[in-house]
Design a protein around this motif. Structure first.
Motif, PDB file in Angstrom:
ATOM      1  N   THR A 278       0.836  -1.213   0.000  1.00 53.78           N
ATOM      2  CA  THR A 278       0.000   0.000   0.000  1.00 53.78           C
ATOM      3  C   THR A 278       0.865   1.256   0.000  1.00 53.78           C
ATOM      4  N   PHE A 279       1.991   1.228   0.723  1.00 50.40           N
ATOM      5  CA  PHE A 279       2.909   2.368   0.686  1.00 50.40           C
ATOM      6  C   PHE A 279       3.447   2.582  -0.728  1.00 50.40           C
ATOM      7  N   GLY A 282       0.764   4.011  -3.052  1.00 46.54           N
ATOM      8  CA  GLY A 282       0.181   5.294  -2.675  1.00 46.54           C
ATOM      9  C   GLY A 282      -1.255   5.203  -2.212  1.00 46.54           C
ATOM     10  N   LEU A 283      -1.700   4.033  -1.758  1.00 48.65           N
ATOM     11  CA  LEU A 283      -3.075   3.848  -1.294  1.00 48.65           C
ATOM     12  C   LEU A 283      -3.094   3.814   0.227  1.00 48.65           C
ATOM     13  N   SER A 284      -4.095   4.449   0.817  1.00 50.61           N
ATOM     14  CA  SER A 284      -4.218   4.418   2.271  1.00 50.61           C
ATOM     15  C   SER A 284      -4.899   3.145   2.749  1.00 50.61           C
ATOM     16  N   SER A 285      -5.831   2.625   1.947  1.00 52.17           N
ATOM     17  CA  SER A 285      -6.554   1.405   2.306  1.00 52.17           C
ATOM     18  C   SER A 285      -6.728   0.559   1.057  1.00 52.17           C
ATOM     19  N   GLU A 302      -5.621  -1.122   6.241  1.00 51.94           N
ATOM     20  CA  GLU A 302      -6.305   0.162   6.424  1.00 51.94           C
ATOM     21  C   GLU A 302      -5.403   1.099   7.212  1.00 51.94           C
ATOM     22  N   ASP A 303      -5.018   2.196   6.600  1.00 51.39           N
ATOM     23  CA  ASP A 303      -4.176   3.219   7.241  1.00 51.39           C
ATOM     24  C   ASP A 303      -2.895   2.616   7.814  1.00 51.39           C
ATOM     25  N   GLY A 304      -2.252   1.778   7.023  1.00 54.67           N
ATOM     26  CA  GLY A 304      -0.965   1.218   7.430  1.00 54.67           C
ATOM     27  C   GLY A 304      -1.046   0.087   8.432  1.00 54.67           C
ATOM     28  N   THR A 557     -15.404  -0.407   6.506  1.00 46.31           N
ATOM     29  CA  THR A 557     -14.122  -0.968   6.078  1.00 46.31           C
ATOM     30  C   THR A 557     -14.311  -1.896   4.884  1.00 46.31           C
ATOM     31  N   LYS A 560     -14.634   0.100   1.746  1.00 50.13           N
ATOM     32  CA  LYS A 560     -13.327   0.587   1.291  1.00 50.13           C
ATOM     33  C   LYS A 560     -12.566  -0.504   0.546  1.00 50.13           C
ATOM     34  N   SER A 564     -11.155  -0.876  -3.544  1.00 54.85           N
ATOM     35  CA  SER A 564      -9.718  -0.801  -3.823  1.00 54.85           C
ATOM     36  C   SER A 564      -9.095  -2.179  -3.599  1.00 54.85           C
TER      37      SER A 564
END
Length: 654
Positions: A278-279, A282-285, A302-304, A557, A560, A564
């Motif tokens: 995800t990093f 460039g996706l947060s979730s 989700e959020d790292g 969640t 989301k 993605s």
């Protein structure tokens, strides 16, 4: 001297002292204005760049190793294999299989494979051609009889490919050199990682010590030759190590010890591949689907943070598709009759043929592909009747050969071999664990304050506070009888507590919530049985994704994750895979979410990046984050506290 004169002299002395102090203060002020007390020697951006340049990101895979500095645009990639010279002259050589695996030679394997192929056939023949007309069946025997009579044509007397030179008898060879070692030479071939875990087995070279020695040799070679970093300078470097989502704690512990103590890195950060993916994208979730060569992992991030209950690992990948592709070729009398799954060079040829030939395209378009030594021209969907194709082979000490191949309706089955990822019965694997979940830690003697200790301590505190509250609620009594009654109420609670700790699962188990301690033992045992049965199933890729998303806690969640779905790794790099997977998810997702989810998006090439490099790229991004400073495990700390540092510093629940 009179008293008055002495007092006058003392007053003058005090005035002179005050004047001297004022002069000193003025000098300090002037010095402070003219020159800063601590001038910055190096500008901050340059300092950050130097720090990142001294960080090495390591992403070990079952087939390839990707390694590089955090500042590199692309990592260096080599086959994750080593050839070790036999120590004794009469010792028999051993070679880890590439495409063969356990569970293929069972009596039920052939029947299961045929059932899987029937499901694939049904899915293929339900598709119409682009003009809306159904295909006209063609006799398969016509193609088979032609292929049996095909003889290879010699294009060049020498292929130009040579065996690795071992005349100087090196102790070991790594990467491409190891793959091209002549079987007649006295070298054993080892793949130190299998299906995302260390390849520990009872055969030669399969002990944990031997596997770690192989990894250290491969990684040290890569650092020296590919990154041009002397091993003696690793004390100035830090390391980012990517581990699978479902990890073996003992293996991770040994790898960290190898990197810090044996190889000499000054510090290390361990993080999960799904979060790094995800990093890198460039996706947060995202629901991260990592299709590798030997395993496929699915996890919702989700959020790292990787949701533990959503982690699944499927024991199949790209190499299983290659083996299925070979079986389909054999059904049409594949003219290269010498091809064997036990030959590593033949495995490389089949891998190239699969990448050139297979697809999941549902759109009619003319395709002409030339990859490496293989050339094919075909129509992916509008295939009806007989079609001729050709391919070339190049092997050491052999001429370049050209083969003709005729395919009829089998062309669809052969080119749609990746469908086996959605119908894993086609792989014909029997008696093997095909689905893995993240289980609780079994404890480590080097970490006495692990989750077992914390769980037991927390439970005792909860039980103690509950008992105190109950005693306060009871009417006050005096004497021995009152004390005996309070003790009697305590003892059953302690017995219940012991049962809960023994039978219950902590947060280290998947699919089990934190409220399980209040459940009776029978319910916990039934949960264990359900998990065992679940792990015995071979889930298709689409079903695994749906199960992973459904394991998320909230509907928000889940929404989301449906919006993605990130596909990384090299096992699903087929034409039309994005549209095909999206179509499967849309058809099988729960009806309640079809109204809520605006768009089911499957992302296969975020930012036009190679999906095989996204996880490594995320590790490079992780090295530059400010929050990473809290996750470094330094060499001295590891030598003193050991595995306890992983529990304290890891970004995920250890």
């Amino acid at each position: 001297m009179t008293q008055a004169e002495r007092e006058q002299d003392n007053g003058k002395e005090k005035e002179r002292d005050r004047d001297r102090e004022k002069e000193k203060e003025k000098e300090k002020e002037q010095r402070g204005v003219k020159r800063p007390i601590m001038p910055p020697a190096i500008p901050e951006p340059v300092q950050e760049q130097i720090q990142s340049n001294f960080m090495v990101v390591i992403n070990p895979g079952s087939k390839n190793l990707r390694i590089g500095r955090a500042t590199d645009t692309l990592p260096a990639a080599i086959p994750h294999v080593i050839a070790r010279r036999l120590r004794h002259p009469g010792q028999s050589r051993y070679e880890d299989p590439w495409l063969l695996r356990e569970g293929l030679d069972r009596p039920e394997s052939s029947e299961q494979r045929q059932n899987g192929l029937k499901m694939v056939d049904q899915a293929i023949w339900s598709k119409k051609m682009s003009n809306g007309v159904r295909r006209t069946p063609v006799s398969a025997e016509q193609a088979r009889s032609y292929n049996r009579q095909v003889r290879a044509a010699v294009l060049e007397s020498s292929s130009g490919v040579k065996w690795t030179n071992t005349s100087h008898q090196p102790e070991f060879l790594v990467g491409e050199e190891a793959l091209y070692v002549n079987p007649a030479d006295c070298y054993s071939i080892h793949w130190p990682i299998r299906r995302g875990q260390l390849n520990v087995h009872p055969r030669p070279g399969g002990s944990l010590t031997a596997v770690l020695a192989d990894l250290e040799a491969i990684w040290s070679y890569s650092i020296q030759k590919l990154l041009e970093i002397p091993l003696k300078d690793l004390k100035y470097y830090r390391c980012i190590l990517l581990v699978p989502d479902i990890y073996n704690r003992q293996h991770v512990k040994e790898l960290v010890n190898m990197l810090l103590v044996n190889m000499g890195f000054s510090a290390i950060v361990v993080h999960q591949e799904s979060v790094c993916a995800t990093f890198g994208s460039g996706l947060s979730s995202a629901c991260v689907v990592d299709v590798g060569d030997e395993k496929t992992s699915v996890c919702c991030v989700e959020d790292g943070v990787s949701h533990r209950n959503s982690r699944l690992c499927l024991a199949y990948g790209g190499s299983d598709v290659t083996r299925c592709f070979f079986w389909l070729l054999q059904r049409v009398s594949f003219p290269f009759k010498e091809c064997q799954l036990s030959n590593r060079l033949d495995c490389m040829l089949l891998q190239q043929l699969k990448e050139s030939f297979c697809h999941l395209d549902q759109v009619s378009k003319l395709c002409g592909v030339l990859v490496g030594n293989i050339s094919f021209h075909f129509l992916p969907q509008d295939i009806s009747g007989l079609h001729d194709h050709e391919f070339r082979t190049r092997f050491p000490d052999s001429p370049t050969l050209l083969y003709q191949l005729r395919l009829g309706d089998e062309k669809l089955q052969v080119s749609w071999a990746p469908m086996a990822l959605f119908y894993p019965a086609t792989f014909g694997i029997v008696g093997q664990k095909m689905t893995s979940l993240q289980h609780r830690s079994q404890g480590d003697p080097a970490d006495p304050h692990d989750e077992h200790y914390l769980l037991g301590t927390q439970s005792r505190q909860d039980q103690s506070s509950k008992a105190i509250a109950e005693r306060k609620a009871l009417p006050k009594t005096s004497g021995f009888d009152g004390e005996q009654s309070s003790q009697g109420t305590d003892l059953p609670e302690r017995g219940t507590l012991i049962q809960d700790v023994d039978l219950g699962h902590s947060h280290g188990d998947c699919l089990i919530g934190g409220a399980e301690l209040e459940e009776p033992p029978s319910a916990l045992l039934s949960r264990k049985t359900a998990m065992t049965q679940f792990e015995g199933k071979a889930l298709g890729l689409d079903k695994a994704i749906l199960h992973s998303i459904d394991s998320c806690a909230s509907d928000e969640t889940k929404r989301k994750m449906y919006s993605s779905i990130l596909v990384v790794g090299g096992g699903l790099m087929f034409q039309g895979a994005q549209e095909f997977l999206q179509h499967r998810i849309l058809n099988k997702m729960p009806p309640s979410f079809r109204r809520v989810v605006e768009n089911v998006e499957v992302i296969t090439r975020p930012k036009d990046m190679d999906p095989r490099l996204i996880a490594w790229k995320g590790g490079a991004v992780l090295a530059c984050l400010d929050t990473t400073q809290e996750m470094w495990i330094y060499q001295r700390e590891w030598q003193r506290f050991g595995v306890r540092m992983l529990r304290e510093r890891a970004a995920f629940v250890w």
